[in-house]
Design a protein around this motif. Structure first.
Motif, PDB file in Angstrom:
ATOM      1  N   ALA A  73       0.645  -1.144  -0.102  1.00  0.00           N
ATOM      2  CA  ALA A  73      -0.002   0.055  -0.108  1.00  0.00           C
ATOM      3  C   ALA A  73       0.800   1.214  -0.154  1.00  0.00           C
ATOM      4  O   ALA A  73       0.497   2.431  -0.535  1.00  0.00           O
ATOM      5  CB  ALA A  73      -0.955  -0.054   1.113  1.00  0.00           C
ATOM      6  N   TYR A 116     -12.393   2.013  -6.438  1.00  0.00           N
ATOM      7  CA  TYR A 116     -11.262   1.190  -6.354  1.00  0.00           C
ATOM      8  C   TYR A 116     -10.354   1.403  -5.362  1.00  0.00           C
ATOM      9  O   TYR A 116      -9.763   0.549  -4.531  1.00  0.00           O
ATOM     10  CB  TYR A 116     -10.561   1.313  -7.752  1.00  0.00           C
ATOM     11  N   HIS A 117     -10.070   2.672  -4.954  1.00  0.00           N
ATOM     12  CA  HIS A 117      -8.906   3.011  -3.958  1.00  0.00           C
ATOM     13  C   HIS A 117      -9.243   2.655  -2.842  1.00  0.00           C
ATOM     14  O   HIS A 117      -8.577   2.008  -1.850  1.00  0.00           O
ATOM     15  CB  HIS A 117      -8.684   4.388  -4.130  1.00  0.00           C
ATOM     16  N   ALA A 118     -10.591   3.223  -2.324  1.00  0.00           N
ATOM     17  CA  ALA A 118     -11.151   2.588  -1.093  1.00  0.00           C
ATOM     18  C   ALA A 118     -11.054   1.318  -0.855  1.00  0.00           C
ATOM     19  O   ALA A 118     -10.593   0.824   0.258  1.00  0.00           O
ATOM     20  CB  ALA A 118     -12.620   3.223  -0.958  1.00  0.00           C
ATOM     21  N   ASP A 137      -7.406  -0.384  -0.558  1.00  0.00           N
ATOM     22  CA  ASP A 137      -6.914  -0.086   0.666  1.00  0.00           C
ATOM     23  C   ASP A 137      -7.503  -0.349   1.990  1.00  0.00           C
ATOM     24  O   ASP A 137      -7.233  -0.768   3.106  1.00  0.00           O
ATOM     25  CB  ASP A 137      -6.647   1.402   0.759  1.00  0.00           C
ATOM     26  N   GLN A 138      -9.090  -0.585   1.898  1.00  0.00           N
ATOM     27  CA  GLN A 138      -9.731  -1.161   3.109  1.00  0.00           C
ATOM     28  C   GLN A 138      -9.110  -2.531   3.356  1.00  0.00           C
ATOM     29  O   GLN A 138      -9.124  -3.099   4.293  1.00  0.00           O
ATOM     30  CB  GLN A 138     -11.132  -1.195   2.912  1.00  0.00           C
ATOM     31  N   LEU A 179      -6.443  -4.108   2.448  1.00  0.00           N
ATOM     32  CA  LEU A 179      -5.168  -4.215   2.925  1.00  0.00           C
ATOM     33  C   LEU A 179      -5.055  -3.606   4.552  1.00  0.00           C
ATOM     34  O   LEU A 179      -4.511  -4.265   5.383  1.00  0.00           O
ATOM     35  CB  LEU A 179      -4.048  -3.585   2.249  1.00  0.00           C
ATOM     36  N   ALA A 180      -5.738  -2.612   4.691  1.00  0.00           N
ATOM     37  CA  ALA A 180      -5.664  -2.039   5.981  1.00  0.00           C
ATOM     38  C   ALA A 180      -6.093  -3.006   7.006  1.00  0.00           C
ATOM     39  O   ALA A 180      -5.639  -3.181   8.051  1.00  0.00           O
ATOM     40  CB  ALA A 180      -6.685  -0.652   6.142  1.00  0.00           C
ATOM     41  N   PHE A 181      -7.351  -3.490   6.646  1.00  0.00           N
ATOM     42  CA  PHE A 181      -7.582  -4.562   7.667  1.00  0.00           C
ATOM     43  C   PHE A 181      -6.864  -5.773   7.816  1.00  0.00           C
ATOM     44  O   PHE A 181      -7.023  -6.249   8.904  1.00  0.00           O
ATOM     45  CB  PHE A 181      -9.235  -4.796   7.496  1.00  0.00           C
TER      46      PHE A 181
END
Lengths: 232, 232
Positions: free
Chosen positions: B118, B152-154, B157-158, B160-162
């Motif tokens: 990310a 797409y971006h949200a 990243d969501q 990966l972040a979780f």
DNA sequence: TCCTTATGCCAACGCCATTGACGTTGATGA
DNA sequence: TCATCAACGTCAATGGCGTTGGCATAAGGA
């Protein structure tokens, strides 16, 4: 050894360090926060913290069982910072948006704290206070308890999760970021429309957004969905 | 020193390690993946990787500039694993849900890889391929380009972040997790309804959910919001 | 055959968190 | 008043980490 136990009662006997500094939990946490702010997550080490305090690194262990314990204390402090000076507006959606951005922002410079907060739920005071506020907003808005808890969970974890992600980008030295950006721009611009039509079609948009955090979008989408649930 | 440069052309000359193993980029990445799967993120170190390869730790540096480079290679590999064997169903929402869960799951055991993916967008092949798939689904569903890119971006990243967040919980030794759970249960059960009415009212629900990942909820909410946008 | 280069090993560097041993201090209570 | 004791500071050491310089060796190419 004499079991490096951290006593729970307030300390009354003090001896200054070699540099004349008198240590307290509070002072150590504040110094650590300053180091994190100034030098980033990787800049906080026991040695450097000791140095900044004018003390030996090992002295920190008289106050905290280990670095994790210290970071946990920092993490709780950050929840306090996040809601400091905030008061509800009455509009649940705007309130949650504001709180989400505040939490995300507070943990942005302290990703390690975000990781610990989320993975080691320890019921520290500021965290509990923040939970109460968020649950209050949701229940006040009219969400049934089961929904309120579900949304609360997604909301808080999402803000922390994106903090960690965005912090990693933030921590990169500018040179590295620019180099990556260059590579990215090149790679995406070079992709032929025949093999990668969708990237080729949206490449300018992709490049324009690549450095922005996706958190505001994700937050707004979460709130929009919650709002729809409430009305439906 | 002889500048430890990693050559870009395929290697043709090989010398086995002391244990008779012949090294390649591929073999190193695979071994590293196995170590991550078996011993968690903290279990992958240059020294142990060397040991697992039957080679000296420093040998790894003949193939990768440093640990970050290796993890980046791992990260790209994981995108491949995530979409392996997947094919679109035609229902964009179901497809994105499936892909989100797959990506989240793939990076769950490799949070360091998620961080690098990310934060250092480097346009590696599997990542680009996955991006193309996701953008294709969104544009195919009828989203205008600007919306497709934003979502797409949200979305990516969501997931990966979780992964990073949930990986931290997963990495805790069971004993620590149980101890934390105990503390949490106690803390929340003990809060009086007078000072913390909302927590007190929802405590059983909170405790019941505390160990679950919030990702599925957050993902569903993101998709619900996207769907509403499309219809609106 | 000889030279270059890729690639292996070893030893070392400077960092890290953590701990054991020990010294010194201040407060307590007899 | 003074002995005791816990608090809490320092120092030195341990075992881990990523990384690198130096050197040995083998595989091709000339």
């Amino acid at each position: 050894m004499a079991k490096r136990v951290v006593p729970e009662t307030a300390r009354r006997r003090r001896r200054p360090t070699k540099q004349g500094q008198v240590l307290t939990h509070q002072l150590i946490v504040e110094t650590a926060l300053r180091m994190l702010r100034e030098h980033g997550a990787a800049g906080l080490t026991a040695r450097r913290l000791g140095l900044a305090l004018g003390a030996d690194a090992s002295t920190v262990y008289r106050y905290f069982r280990g670095m994790d314990d210290l970071v946990l204390a920092i993490a709780d402090e950050l929840f306090g910072h996040a809601v400091e000076g905030w008061s509800p507006s009455g509009d649940w959606r705007a309130d949650l948006r504001e709180l989400g951005l505040r939490i995300h922002n507070a943990y942005l410079t302290h990703p390690q704290a975000a990781v610990l907060t989320a993975s080691r739920v320890t019921g520290l005071p500021q965290e509990v206070a923040t939970d109460e506020i968020i649950l209050g907003i949701l229940r006040g808005a009219g969400f049934p308890d089961a929904d309120a808890v579900r949304i609360y969970h997604a909301f808080i974890d999402q803000s922390l999760a994106f903090s960690i992600l965005d912090a990693a980008t933030l921590a990169l030295p500018p040179a590295a970021r620019e180099a990556d950006e260059e590579v990215w721009r090149d790679t995406y611009a070079r992709l032929p429309a025949t093999t990668h039509p969708h990237i080729a079609a949206t490449a300018p948009l992709l490049v324009a957004r690549m450095n922005d955090s996706a958190y505001p979008t994700a937050l707004d989408m979460l709130l929009a969905s919650a709002s729809a649930q409430l009305r439906g």
